[in-house]
Scaffold this active site. Structure first.
Site, PDB file in Angstrom:
ATOM      1  CG  HIS A  17      12.998  67.624  20.109  1.00  0.00           C
ATOM      2  ND1 HIS A  17      12.463  68.703  19.470  1.00  0.00           N
ATOM      3  CD2 HIS A  17      12.025  66.677  20.142  1.00  0.00           C
ATOM      4  CE1 HIS A  17      11.201  68.438  19.145  1.00  0.00           C
ATOM      5  NE2 HIS A  17      10.905  67.212  19.544  1.00  0.00           N
ATOM      6  CG  ASP A  31      10.166  59.098  21.008  1.00  0.00           C
ATOM      7  OD1 ASP A  31      10.434  60.066  20.286  1.00  0.00           O
ATOM      8  OD2 ASP A  31       9.060  58.540  21.024  1.00  0.00           O
TER       9      ASP A  31
HETATM   10  C1  SDX Z   1      10.276  62.771  18.052  1.00  0.00           C
HETATM   11  O1  SDX Z   1       9.746  67.124  15.827  1.00  0.00           O
HETATM   12  C2  SDX Z   1       9.138  66.676  16.837  1.00  0.00           C
HETATM   13  O2  SDX Z   1       8.484  67.396  17.534  1.00  0.00           O
HETATM   14  C3  SDX Z   1       9.243  65.160  17.030  1.00  0.00           C
HETATM   15  C4  SDX Z   1       8.598  64.615  18.283  1.00  0.00           C
HETATM   16  C5  SDX Z   1       7.104  64.748  18.240  1.00  0.00           C
HETATM   17  O3  SDX Z   1       6.491  64.799  19.313  1.00  0.00           O
HETATM   18  O4  SDX Z   1       6.531  64.685  17.115  1.00  0.00           O
HETATM   19  O5  SDX Z   1       9.107  65.299  19.411  1.00  0.00           O
HETATM   20  C6  SDX Z   1       8.891  63.118  18.433  1.00  0.00           C
HETATM   21  O6  SDX Z   1      10.501  62.431  16.924  1.00  0.00           O
HETATM   22  C7  SDX Z   1      11.376  62.937  19.069  1.00  0.00           C
HETATM   23  C8  SDX Z   1      12.782  62.598  18.478  1.00  0.00           C
HETATM   24  C9  SDX Z   1      12.943  61.080  18.473  1.00  0.00           C
HETATM   25  N1  SDX Z   1      14.173  60.688  17.785  1.00  0.00           N
HETATM   26  C10 SDX Z   1      15.252  60.259  18.428  1.00  0.00           C
HETATM   27  O7  SDX Z   1      15.341  60.226  19.658  1.00  0.00           O
HETATM   28  C11 SDX Z   1      16.391  59.781  17.519  1.00  0.00           C
HETATM   29  C12 SDX Z   1      17.731  60.273  18.077  1.00  0.00           C
HETATM   30  N2  SDX Z   1      17.774  61.748  17.944  1.00  0.00           N
HETATM   31  C13 SDX Z   1      18.466  62.262  16.747  1.00  0.00           C
HETATM   32  O8  SDX Z   1      18.356  61.477  15.604  1.00  0.00           O
HETATM   33  C14 SDX Z   1      18.241  63.763  16.555  1.00  0.00           C
HETATM   34  O9  SDX Z   1      18.499  64.362  17.764  1.00  0.00           O
HETATM   35  C15 SDX Z   1      16.903  64.252  16.042  1.00  0.00           C
HETATM   36  C16 SDX Z   1      16.523  63.588  14.771  1.00  0.00           C
HETATM   37  C17 SDX Z   1      15.842  64.050  17.047  1.00  0.00           C
HETATM   38  C18 SDX Z   1      17.041  65.761  15.782  1.00  0.00           C
HETATM   39  O10 SDX Z   1      17.964  65.899  14.768  1.00  0.00           O
HETATM   40  P1  SDX Z   1      18.390  67.363  14.214  1.00  0.00           P
HETATM   41  O11 SDX Z   1      17.635  68.446  14.855  1.00  0.00           O
HETATM   42  O12 SDX Z   1      18.373  67.285  12.719  1.00  0.00           O
HETATM   43  O13 SDX Z   1      19.840  67.509  14.761  1.00  0.00           O
HETATM   44  P2  SDX Z   1      21.129  66.917  14.068  1.00  0.00           P
HETATM   45  O14 SDX Z   1      20.878  65.511  13.616  1.00  0.00           O
HETATM   46  O15 SDX Z   1      21.594  67.909  13.063  1.00  0.00           O
HETATM   47  O16 SDX Z   1      22.146  66.841  15.317  1.00  0.00           O
HETATM   48  C19 SDX Z   1      22.881  67.999  15.721  1.00  0.00           C
HETATM   49  C20 SDX Z   1      24.196  67.442  16.284  1.00  0.00           C
HETATM   50  C21 SDX Z   1      24.915  66.500  15.289  1.00  0.00           C
HETATM   51  O17 SDX Z   1      26.293  66.562  15.583  1.00  0.00           O
HETATM   52  P3  SDX Z   1      27.214  67.546  14.642  1.00  0.00           P
HETATM   53  O18 SDX Z   1      27.041  67.039  13.210  1.00  0.00           O
HETATM   54  O19 SDX Z   1      26.689  68.939  14.850  1.00  0.00           O
HETATM   55  O20 SDX Z   1      28.627  67.334  15.174  1.00  0.00           O
HETATM   56  O21 SDX Z   1      23.916  66.633  17.440  1.00  0.00           O
HETATM   57  C22 SDX Z   1      24.293  65.279  17.176  1.00  0.00           C
HETATM   58  C23 SDX Z   1      24.410  65.130  15.678  1.00  0.00           C
HETATM   59  O22 SDX Z   1      25.355  64.125  15.352  1.00  0.00           O
HETATM   60  N3  SDX Z   1      23.208  64.444  17.691  1.00  0.00           N
HETATM   61  C24 SDX Z   1      23.382  63.312  18.380  1.00  0.00           C
HETATM   62  C25 SDX Z   1      22.085  62.867  18.689  1.00  0.00           C
HETATM   63  N4  SDX Z   1      21.177  63.726  18.186  1.00  0.00           N
HETATM   64  C26 SDX Z   1      21.889  64.688  17.558  1.00  0.00           C
HETATM   65  N5  SDX Z   1      24.495  62.650  18.764  1.00  0.00           N
HETATM   66  C27 SDX Z   1      24.293  61.501  19.465  1.00  0.00           C
HETATM   67  N6  SDX Z   1      23.086  61.004  19.811  1.00  0.00           N
HETATM   68  C28 SDX Z   1      21.962  61.661  19.441  1.00  0.00           C
HETATM   69  N7  SDX Z   1      20.761  61.188  19.772  1.00  0.00           N
END
Ligand code: SDX
Length: 415
Positions: free
Chosen positions: A299, A356
């Protein structure tokens, strides 16, 4: 508390004011930055940028806390209904008995849609995604809804969005439209419009109603998430409420945002159907070269447990137990959560389950099809979207118009 930040650029000294929030979160007010220094800031994804002052909800990502108008989500979920929560988020205070009655009665009064909407729905292809249908029909509602006073706009949408969602579901499963039953409360009526069968009396299940009401509450608002910021941006341009909400629905549809609840169940089914080798999938999620991500994990704000995920997990376990169904997907989800949270990759990157990860299990147990999960998320988020649209108008915020860093061609002539 310091109220000014000082910095030097190219030998020049500058000062900018500091803005403090209720919980002393701090921000540098850069509204005069370019005027004073010629510089702008660069912050892809707005990870470090506050775009508004808001009093609707507050998230403490480090502590894993969520407040709606100051009330902790853990108290709201145990003491309030989704109707009371909607009133609180829209109006800033919990309703007294008379206010709640008037609020609910008005919503019942608006609980119908024009015949033309049914005809428009008939023309939409059956295979069109329910989120696309919901966004389109919400947009066209403007043409058929005359509000005597602004307050009624919010109530019209609270009344009509569940009808559009239920019609979308019934179109998918080949059922004729079902109509509201004003003897039922909001969430019972929503379920009745979804699942009632022609020529059979509808049997309410209070266990299911309670689970869905809690899930709607958990989704009701969440600061400046992608879809809420979309609604605020349209509100800042003075776009209408219905078209702003239609845009919010489209933003929520995104797989990384509200579409994740559908992606979580699809991911869990893939893992289950491929033999349930959790270790293999956790390794895939960690592999930078592999596009696979553990859906429902991570998140932007929560770097601790998402309090909503904790509550949703409990609701899912209670629902499955009370309905006496065995759901291998829930068992797999709990095992996957344990394995991931024992893995240093997820611990170091502070990737915890978000709402989610468990919400889809509840929707599935209720009988909602996967491609309708995000529609249910939209029904819950509606009061939050509308409160932010209302707030940006009330605060008279300027139209949102960010700058950019241009990296295209230098000026050139057409030959
Ligand atoms: C919702 O914003 C809100 O409040 C949203 C929400 C709401 O109520 O409105 O809470 C609802 O959208 C919840 C999120 C649902 N999405 C997912 O579950 C999709 C999977 N999660 C990721 O795509 C990600 O964690 C996000 C999009 C939720 C957050 O992304 P960020 O904050 O931009 O973080 P990032 O992508 O920069 O990740 C940081 C690191 C990265 O690794 P590095 O490049 O630093 O080495 O963490 C890794 C990412 O690769 N990472 C994951 C991961 N999420 C982040 N690795 C594996 N699996 C994951 N799910």
């Amino acid at each position: 508390m310091c109220s000014i930040v000082h910095f030097d650029i190219n030998g020049c000294h500058y000062k900018l004011p500091v803005v403090y929030g209720t919980f002393y979160e701090k921000a540098i007010n850069i509204s005069k930055l370019r005027e004073n220094t010629g510089l702008i800031t660069f912050d892809p994804g707005l990870k470090n940028t506050g775009i508004a002052k808001s009093s609707i909800s507050f998230i403490d990502g480090e502590k894993g806390e969520l407040l709606y108008r100051g009330y902790p989500i853990e108290q709201i979920i145990n003491k309030c209904s989704f109707m009371e929560t909607s009133y609180l988020i829209l109006n800033g205070e919990l309703p007294n008995t008379a206010q709640l009655k008037s609020f609910s009665e008005k919503i019942k009064k608006f609980n119908h849609i024009n015949q033309e909407i049914y005809q428009i729905l008939d023309k939409i292809p059956d295979n069109y995604h329910p989120m696309g249908i919901l966004s389109s029909l919400t947009y066209i509602l403007t043409a058929f809804t005359n509000c005597q006073q602004e307050e009624d706009m919010y109530l019209h949408l609270l009344a009509k969005l569940p009808i559009l969602a239920a019609l979308t579901y019934r179109k998918k499963v080949g059922l004729p439209p079902s109509y509201a039953d004003h003897n039922l409360d909001y969430t019972s009526n929503l379920l009745k419009m979804f699942f009632s069968i022609p020529n059979k009396s509808y049997q309410q299940n209070p266990i299911i109603t309670d689970a869905l009401d809690k899930l709607l509450i958990l989704h009701a608002d969440h600061e400046q998430n992608c879809s809420t910021t979309t609604v605020r941006l349209l509100g800042s341009a003075h776009s209408g409420l219905f078209s702003s909400i239609s845009a919010g629905i489209s933003a929520l549809w995104g797989r990384l945002h509200g579409g994740a609840n559908q992606a979580v169940i699809e991911m869990l089914e893939t893992i289950l159907n491929s033999g349930g080798n959790i270790k293999k999938w956790v390794e895939k999620a960690k592999n930078k070269k592999d596009p696979f991500r553990l859906m429902g994990f991570g998140h932007r704000i929560y770097k601790n447990f998402d309090p909503r995920a904790e509550i949703a997990k409990e609701v899912a376990e209670n629902l499955i137990k009370k309905l006496e169904i065995f759901d291998p997907i829930l068992e797999l989800a709990k095992t996957l959560e344990q394995k991931a949270l024992q893995d240093s990759y997820f611990v170091e990157k502070k990737l915890y389950p978000n709402i989610d990860f468990y919400s889809g299990i509840i929707y599935q147990a209720i009988g909602i099809p996967k491609d309708m999960f995000t529609v249910m998320f939209a029904l819950g988020r509606l009061p939050g979207w509308m409160a932010h649209w209302k707030e940006i108008k009330f605060n008279r915020d300027p139209i949102g118009r960010p700058r950019q860093i241009y990296i295209g061609y230098k000026k050139r002539n057409i030959i």
